[in-house]
Structure formats: structure tokens, C-alpha cells
Scaffold this motif. Structure first.
Motif, PDB file in Angstrom:
ATOM      1  N   UNK A 110      -1.990  14.301  -4.794  1.00  3.92           N
ATOM      2  CA  UNK A 110      -3.327  14.822  -4.163  1.00  3.92           C
ATOM      3  C   UNK A 110      -3.023  16.778  -4.161  1.00  3.92           C
ATOM      4  N   UNK A 111      -4.318  17.297  -3.943  1.00  2.00           N
ATOM      5  CA  UNK A 111      -4.273  18.609  -3.987  1.00  2.00           C
ATOM      6  C   UNK A 111      -3.507  19.344  -2.785  1.00  2.00           C
ATOM      7  N   UNK A 112      -3.327  18.365  -1.889  1.00  2.00           N
ATOM      8  CA  UNK A 112      -2.669  18.949  -0.346  1.00  2.00           C
ATOM      9  C   UNK A 112      -1.410  18.111  -0.388  1.00  2.00           C
ATOM     10  N   UNK A 113      -0.735  17.533  -1.400  1.00  2.00           N
ATOM     11  CA  UNK A 113       0.298  16.859  -1.294  1.00  2.00           C
ATOM     12  C   UNK A 113       1.508  17.703  -0.735  1.00  2.00           C
ATOM     13  N   UNK A 114       2.315  16.937   0.544  1.00  2.00           N
ATOM     14  CA  UNK A 114       3.124  17.617   1.095  1.00  2.00           C
ATOM     15  C   UNK A 114       4.466  17.631   0.225  1.00  2.00           C
ATOM     16  N   UNK A 115       4.759  17.066  -0.772  1.00  2.00           N
ATOM     17  CA  UNK A 115       5.815  16.852  -1.560  1.00  2.00           C
ATOM     18  C   UNK A 115       6.852  15.957  -1.299  1.00  2.00           C
ATOM     19  N   UNK A 125      -4.810   3.666  -0.321  1.00  2.00           N
ATOM     20  CA  UNK A 125      -3.550   4.162   0.206  1.00  2.00           C
ATOM     21  C   UNK A 125      -4.064   4.882   1.642  1.00  2.00           C
ATOM     22  N   UNK A 126      -2.952   4.957   2.342  1.00  2.00           N
ATOM     23  CA  UNK A 126      -3.005   5.601   3.806  1.00  2.00           C
ATOM     24  C   UNK A 126      -2.187   6.507   4.057  1.00  2.00           C
ATOM     25  N   UNK A 127      -2.441   7.283   5.029  1.00  2.00           N
ATOM     26  CA  UNK A 127      -1.485   8.371   5.365  1.00  2.00           C
ATOM     27  C   UNK A 127      -0.259   7.622   6.384  1.00  2.00           C
ATOM     28  N   UNK A 128       0.926   7.697   5.923  1.00  2.00           N
ATOM     29  CA  UNK A 128       1.976   6.988   6.720  1.00  2.00           C
ATOM     30  C   UNK A 128       2.386   7.389   8.160  1.00  2.00           C
ATOM     31  N   UNK A 129       2.058   8.848   8.012  1.00  2.00           N
ATOM     32  CA  UNK A 129       2.064   9.426   9.309  1.00  2.00           C
ATOM     33  C   UNK A 129       1.267   9.334  10.169  1.00  2.00           C
ATOM     34  N   UNK A 152      17.433  13.803   4.801  1.00  4.25           N
ATOM     35  CA  UNK A 152      17.100  13.640   3.156  1.00  4.25           C
ATOM     36  C   UNK A 152      15.590  12.969   3.490  1.00  4.25           C
ATOM     37  N   UNK A 153      14.777  13.553   2.421  1.00  6.73           N
ATOM     38  CA  UNK A 153      13.468  13.240   2.664  1.00  6.73           C
ATOM     39  C   UNK A 153      13.208  12.462   1.025  1.00  6.73           C
ATOM     40  N   UNK A 154      12.358  11.481   1.322  1.00  6.75           N
ATOM     41  CA  UNK A 154      11.949  10.860  -0.125  1.00  6.75           C
ATOM     42  C   UNK A 154      10.821  11.505  -0.739  1.00  6.75           C
ATOM     43  N   UNK A 155      10.610  11.738  -1.950  1.00  6.52           N
ATOM     44  CA  UNK A 155       9.494  12.882  -2.489  1.00  6.52           C
ATOM     45  C   UNK A 155       8.199  11.913  -2.385  1.00  6.52           C
ATOM     46  N   UNK A 156       7.235  12.499  -2.575  1.00 15.55           N
ATOM     47  CA  UNK A 156       5.688  11.986  -2.463  1.00 15.55           C
ATOM     48  C   UNK A 156       5.218  12.159  -3.880  1.00 15.55           C
ATOM     49  N   UNK A 157       4.609  11.090  -4.398  1.00 16.89           N
ATOM     50  CA  UNK A 157       3.907  11.279  -5.582  1.00 16.89           C
ATOM     51  C   UNK A 157       2.463  10.863  -5.765  1.00 16.89           C
ATOM     52  N   UNK A 158       1.852  11.233  -4.605  1.00 11.55           N
ATOM     53  CA  UNK A 158       0.507  10.746  -4.547  1.00 11.55           C
ATOM     54  C   UNK A 158      -0.420  11.802  -5.381  1.00 11.55           C
ATOM     55  N   UNK A 200       0.859  -1.411  -0.013  1.00  8.43           N
ATOM     56  CA  UNK A 200       0.200  -0.077   0.032  1.00  8.43           C
ATOM     57  C   UNK A 200       0.699   1.383  -0.084  1.00  8.43           C
ATOM     58  N   UNK A 201       0.420   2.090  -0.803  1.00 12.85           N
ATOM     59  CA  UNK A 201       1.149   3.320  -1.045  1.00 12.85           C
ATOM     60  C   UNK A 201       0.495   4.606   0.040  1.00 12.85           C
ATOM     61  N   UNK A 202       1.533   5.373   0.081  1.00 14.74           N
ATOM     62  CA  UNK A 202       1.172   6.809   1.292  1.00 14.74           C
ATOM     63  C   UNK A 202       0.341   7.714   0.326  1.00 14.74           C
ATOM     64  N   UNK A 203      -0.328   8.349   0.842  1.00 18.99           N
ATOM     65  CA  UNK A 203      -1.245   9.425   0.001  1.00 18.99           C
ATOM     66  C   UNK A 203      -1.328  10.634   1.350  1.00 18.99           C
ATOM     67  N   UNK A 204      -1.355  11.777   0.436  1.00 18.42           N
ATOM     68  CA  UNK A 204      -1.425  12.964   1.741  1.00 18.42           C
ATOM     69  C   UNK A 204      -3.147  13.145   1.938  1.00 18.42           C
ATOM     70  N   UNK A 205      -4.249  12.522   0.669  1.00 19.55           N
ATOM     71  CA  UNK A 205      -5.481  12.328   0.970  1.00 19.55           C
ATOM     72  C   UNK A 205      -5.928  11.144   0.641  1.00 19.55           C
TER      73      UNK A 205
END
Length: 260
Positions: free
Chosen positions: A243-248, A209-213, A235-241, A172-177
Motif C-alpha cells: 500500500x501507499x502508506x505501508x509501514x514496512x 485483509x485487515x490491520x493486525x494492529x 526484531x520486526x517482520x517485514x510487511x509486503x502489503x 487473512x493477511x495484514x494490510x496498512x490500507x
């Protein structure tokens, strides 16, 4: 190695299969409140076998979820047995464009439905930290740290690593929404099953998807987590979800990297 349930980690510190939760003495086909002590311990499911989301949102803190277990006298058809029955939906692991593997539903999933467990090796803090520190920036991290904040200030920690032993939840992948959220559910053991429920009605073919945080579906003010200063320079890994509110960037937890 595929396993539908979590197993004891290589450190042998915690055995999630150990029966430590007492059962109920209900003799009815399905337990009811207030006669059933399992239901009285926390949240329960609706008659349609879905998590009661509305009640949770109205409370300052989420109530714990205790299912009837192997020591209970109620039957297997009791509606307070849901997560323990395992995966019932038709899911598909597929290759995404930018996020590696992902999981999608092959059938509609109503809001509040149990989707799957995030299963793997149950680790103690020391072993979880050792494995995290051994990873390189290029490695995929599957280890999840779940912290339950109790009303008396205590924090219960559960570390699950499906890197070598796990189930479909590891894909399962992460998503900000996200359209799923995670709930610790206890059955036979005080070690929780990390159950993922539908946060909204999900269409067939939609990626799960779910929010890993863990912030999603947690009310403002209930989380006592703070963002460490070193997180800003990590070092942060980029988010490719998308969504409109993506934290990047994907959520990052520095606690397992810190010194004892």
C-alpha cells in the motif's frame, strides 16, 4: 482442525460456548428499537443486514454489538442475527507471491457486509503468553490480542489462537490500507466473536485483509495503546502489503512478552 466457531483453549480457562447473555422476550419476526433489549445494548444492523458504519464513525467510541441469541424469543429470521449465521460468502484461500497464504473474495462484497469470523482457541492471558514465548522468530504467529477500552477505564482482553483449531480467518493477511475491519460481536456469551466486516465495496477476486494492529477504523484519540520502548529494538517482520502508506513492518505487540 477446521472449526467455524471459537472453542475453549487447552488451558480450559474460558468457555466461549457458555450462555451468559440474557435473551429478549420479543415475539415479532424481527426485533426493533426500543422494544428489544438486545438492540438497546449497543449497535445494530441495517435492514440490508450490514453494520451501520456511518453511525459508528460519528461517535467518539464505537458502541458494542449484541446479537439476539438462543434465549431470545424472536425467530431465526430476526435481522439482529448475522454473525452467528456464519460464513455466507464464497471465499478462496490462495497462495500469494510474497505473503504465503491469503484469502480473496469470489464475489462482490458490499461495504458493511459481514465477511467471516476470526475463530480459534480462546485463551487466558497466561496461556497466550506461554505460547507466544515458545515461538521462534521463524514461526508464524496467529495469536491475536483484542483489547476493548470501556468508558470507565476498564480494559477487556480476548486472546484467540487459530494455530491448531480455527477457520478461514487465520489465512487473512495484514494490510496498512485494509478492506476489512474487526468488530467484537457478542451473541450467547460475553466472550466476543471477532467478526470481520467490509470497510469498503470489495470486488470479486480482490484479496481480503485487515490491520493486525486494530488501529484501522478506530478514531484518533480513542485508542489508549502506547508504543513500548522495547518495540523499537525488537526484531520486526517485514510487511509486503504494497500500500501507499505501508509501514514496512508488521504490527508488533510486546505485552505478551513482558514479565507478569
Amino acid at each position: 482442525q477446521y472449526s467455524p466457531d471459537s472453542v475453549a483453549g487447552a488451558d480450559g480457562e474460558i468457555d466461549p460456548t457458555e450462555i451468559t447473555v440474557p435473551g429478549c422476550s420479543c415475539r415479532s419476526s424481527s426485533c426493533v428499537v426500543p422494544e428489544c433489549p438486545c438492540l438497546c445494548r449497543g449497535e445494530n444492523y441495517s435492514s440490508s443486514l450490514r453494520l451501520r458504519l456511518a453511525e459508528q464513525q460519528e461517535q467518539r467510541f464505537s458502541r458494542p454489538v449484541f446479537e439476539c441469541n438462543s434465549l431470545c424469543r424472536c425467530g431465526d429470521g430476526c435481522q439482529n442475527r448475522l454473525v452467528q449465521r456464519g460464513l455466507r460468502l464464497r471465499l478462496q484461500v490462495f497462495r500469494t507471491d510474497r505473503k504465503g497464504w491469503g484469502v480473496r473474495a469470489l464475489e462482490p462484497v458490499p461495504r458493511g457486509s459481514f465477511v467471516c469470523e476470526y475463530a480459534g482457541e480462546i485463551l487466558g492471558f497466561a496461556e497466550a503468553r506461554r505460547r507466544i514465548r515458545a515461538q521462534t522468530p521463524q514461526d508464524t504467529n496467529y495469536i491475536i490480542a483484542v483489547r476493548e477500552h470501556l468508558h470507565d477505564g476498564r480494559v477487556l482482553e480476548t486472546f484467540v489462537d487459530p494455530t491448531h483449531v480455527g477457520n478461514v480467518g487465520r489465512f487473512l493477511n495484514h494490510s496498512c490500507e485494509p478492506n476489512l475491519f474487526m468488530v467484537p460481536v457478542r451473541v450467547d456469551s460475553v466472550v466476543p466473536k471477532l467478526a470481520l466486516f467490509a470497510a469498503a465495496d470489495i470486488s470479486a477476486g480482490e484479496e481480503l485483509s485487515y490491520d493486525y494492529s486494530g488501529r484501522f477504523h478506530n478514531l484518533p484519540g480513542t485508542s489508549r495503546e502506547h508504543k513500548p520502548l522495547e518495540e523499537e529494538n525488537s526484531p520486526r517482520k517485514p510487511c509486503y502489503c504494497g500500500s501507499r502508506t505501508c509501514a514496512s513492518f508488521l504490527p508488533w505487540d510486546s505485552s505478551l512478552f513482558s514479565s507478569p
